[in-house]
Design a protein around this motif. Structure first.
Motif, short mmCIF file in Angstrom:
data_model
loop_
_atom_site.label_atom_id
_atom_site.label_comp_id
_atom_site.label_asym_id
_atom_site.label_seq_id
_atom_site.Cartn_x
_atom_site.Cartn_y
_atom_site.Cartn_z
N TRP A 192 8.83 -24.86 61.43
CA TRP A 192 9.96 -24.03 61.89
C TRP A 192 11.03 -24.91 62.54
CZ3 TRP A 192 11.11 -19.67 59.96
CH2 TRP A 192 10.14 -18.73 59.62
N ILE A 193 10.57 -25.86 63.37
CA ILE A 193 11.52 -26.75 64.06
C ILE A 193 12.28 -27.61 63.04
CG2 ILE A 193 11.71 -28.74 65.62
CD1 ILE A 193 9.48 -27.49 67.28
N ILE B 104 21.85 -27.39 67.59
CA ILE B 104 22.13 -28.69 66.97
C ILE B 104 23.47 -28.66 66.25
CG2 ILE B 104 21.42 -30.24 65.11
CD1 ILE B 104 18.60 -29.95 65.96
N GLY B 105 23.69 -27.62 65.45
CA GLY B 105 24.90 -27.55 64.63
C GLY B 105 26.15 -27.51 65.47
N GLY C 277 12.80 -26.87 59.91
CA GLY C 277 13.74 -25.98 59.21
C GLY C 277 14.98 -25.74 60.05
N GLY C 278 14.78 -25.50 61.35
CA GLY C 278 15.91 -25.27 62.25
C GLY C 278 16.84 -26.46 62.31
N THR C 279 16.26 -27.67 62.32
CA THR C 279 17.08 -28.89 62.38
C THR C 279 17.93 -29.03 61.12
OG1 THR C 279 15.22 -29.83 63.57
CG2 THR C 279 16.97 -31.33 62.92
N LEU D 80 18.85 -26.63 59.10
CA LEU D 80 19.86 -25.57 59.14
C LEU D 80 20.98 -25.97 60.10
CD1 LEU D 80 20.28 -22.81 57.87
CD2 LEU D 80 19.18 -21.78 59.86
N GLY D 81 20.59 -26.64 61.22
CA GLY D 81 21.58 -27.12 62.18
C GLY D 81 22.56 -28.07 61.54
N ILE E 52 13.06 -19.30 66.74
CA ILE E 52 13.09 -20.71 67.16
C ILE E 52 13.98 -21.52 66.23
CG2 ILE E 52 11.70 -22.84 67.22
CD1 ILE E 52 9.58 -21.46 68.59
N ALA E 53 13.78 -21.33 64.92
CA ALA E 53 14.55 -22.10 63.94
C ALA E 53 16.04 -21.82 64.10
CB ALA E 53 14.08 -21.76 62.53
N GLY F 297 9.01 -17.53 64.83
CA GLY F 297 9.39 -18.77 64.16
C GLY F 297 10.85 -18.76 63.74
N ILE G 135 17.47 -23.44 67.29
CA ILE G 135 17.63 -24.88 67.11
C ILE G 135 18.83 -25.17 66.22
CG2 ILE G 135 16.58 -26.92 66.03
CD1 ILE G 135 13.89 -25.89 66.98
N ALA G 136 18.96 -24.38 65.13
CA ALA G 136 20.07 -24.60 64.20
C ALA G 136 21.40 -24.43 64.91
CB ALA G 136 19.96 -23.63 63.02
#
Lengths: 192, 183
Positions: free
Chosen positions: B7-8, A17-18, B10-12, B14-15, A9-10, A6, A13-14
């Motif tokens: 999780w996704i 996207i960032g 959270g990732g967004t 954080l992004g 993945i997070a 997890g 993505i961060a």
């Protein structure tokens, strides 16, 4: 194991996207406070200490020095009045009048801000060089082939942009519409 | 499944933080910004002419080719600097930039209202250190406060027609940017 998966993945993505959003923002020109009149857009705030973080990042990346607001204001055009990208292989007419200013210059750059090589070594016009009609309007023919009158050569490059800089002008932060600032029209005609 | 969506999400989020952080930090990390590009050709606290931009080479992008330009890369560590720019016949302007290219002040010949644009550049502390009686005579002295210790001054003189470029360049050749002699 699940936690690790997890987190991975997070974090992916961060990062995606960032960094993607940052790249998009500074390459596509998303500064705030733009004033759009016809095909032209200016960002008067970029020449002041009130410049926004996106514009600062763009300025740092491109390596330019923005025109200070006590000096003048720069209008950029990448498209014609019909929102088609400016193509250096087309015959293009820049026609009309410009807003009030002590001097103005019109300059042709490639999309990276470099001047374009051509046989007559002309990269732009100043307000004094432009030949005007009796009523004060002017027309500049932009294209790859030589024209009589005001001819601004494109060198036949595919994409270019025009920058109209007004020096010592009342146009700036308070300008909102084309009535205060009449900008010349850009029309692309014969495209091969 | 819910867990994966969390999780996704959270990732967004954080992004978004990564995006804002990189945009804010980018100006301080840039190695090809205007200051870095001009540093090799511009000595500290002196006026250096900028070569006319051509299609082959330009010191920095988006320079206006109708202008003769000179740049002063300043450093106020050792005290305020004095800038003197003779006004050329057409249009002359002086623009001040911080180390990270924020245009904090610009003035043109008409606003300066004299044959010579003369001003003192200093930090707020240096201005605070000015002796009181100097403040009285400061009325006709133009003082500009720099928000940073280092930065750039761009001096421009317009050549309204291409043939006047040498004259504009000559006018800029006598511009001065130097440390003020300490009393």
């Amino acid at each position: 194991m699940r936690l690790l998966f997890g987190t991975l993945i997070a974090l992916t993505i961060a990062a995606g996207i960032g960094l993607g959003a940052t790249w998009f923002a500074i390459t596509q020109g998303t500064a705030y406070g733009g004033v759009t009149i016809g095909a032209w857009t200016a960002w008067p705030r970029v020449g002041t200490p009130g410049i926004d973080p996106y514009a600062r990042a763009m300025v740092a990346r491109s390596g330019e020095l923005p025109v200070g607001s006590g000096d003048g204001v720069a209008f950029y055009a990448r498209n014609d009045d019909d929102s088609r990208p400016l193509d250096g292989r087309c015959d293009t007419a820049l026609e009309g009048i410009t807003p009030q200013a002590r001097y103005f210059t019109i300059t042709l750059y490639d999309l990276e801000g470099k001047l374009v090589a051509n046989a007559v070594a002309r990269q732009g016009f100043t307000s004094q060089e432009v030949i005007r009609r009796a009523d004060g309007t002017f027309e500049i023919a932009i294209g790859p082939r030589a024209r009589p009158g005001n001819w601004l050569p494109t060198g036949g490059i595919e994409r270019y942009m025009l920058v109209l800089r007004l020096y010592d002008t009342p146009i700036g932060l308070a300008t909102r519409s084309g009535r205060e600032a009449p900008m010349p029209m850009i029309t692309q005609k014969a495209c091969p | 499944m819910i867990r994966l969506l969390l999780w996704i999400l959270g990732g967004t989020l954080l992004g978004g933080i990564v995006h804002l952080a990189t945009v804010l930090i980018l100006p301080t990390l840039a190695t090809q910004d205007a200051y870095s590009r001009l540093a090799p050709i511009a000595p500290v606290n002196a006026v250096a002419p900028l070569p006319a931009p051509t299609a082959e080479a330009a010191a920095i992008p988006f320079l206006d080719p109708a202008f003769a330009m000179a740049v002063c890369r300043y450093d106020l560590t050792d005290g305020p600097i004095k800038l003197t720019v003779p006004v050329s016949p057409a249009y002359t302007s002086v623009s001040f930039y911080t180390r990270s290219e924020v245009a904090y002040y610009a003035i043109n010949d008409r606003a300066a209202g004299r044959r010579v644009i003369e001003l003192d550049l200093m930090t707020s502390e240096q201005r605070g250190d000015l002796p009181g009686d100097e403040e009285v005579t400061a009325a006709d002295r133009l003082i500009v406060e720099s928000p940073t210790l280092t930065g750039l001054i761009l001096i421009k003189a317009l050549a309204p027609e291409a043939g006047q470029l040498p004259a504009a360049r000559r006018a800029l050749a006598s511009a001065r940017c130097q440390l003020q002699p300490q009393p």
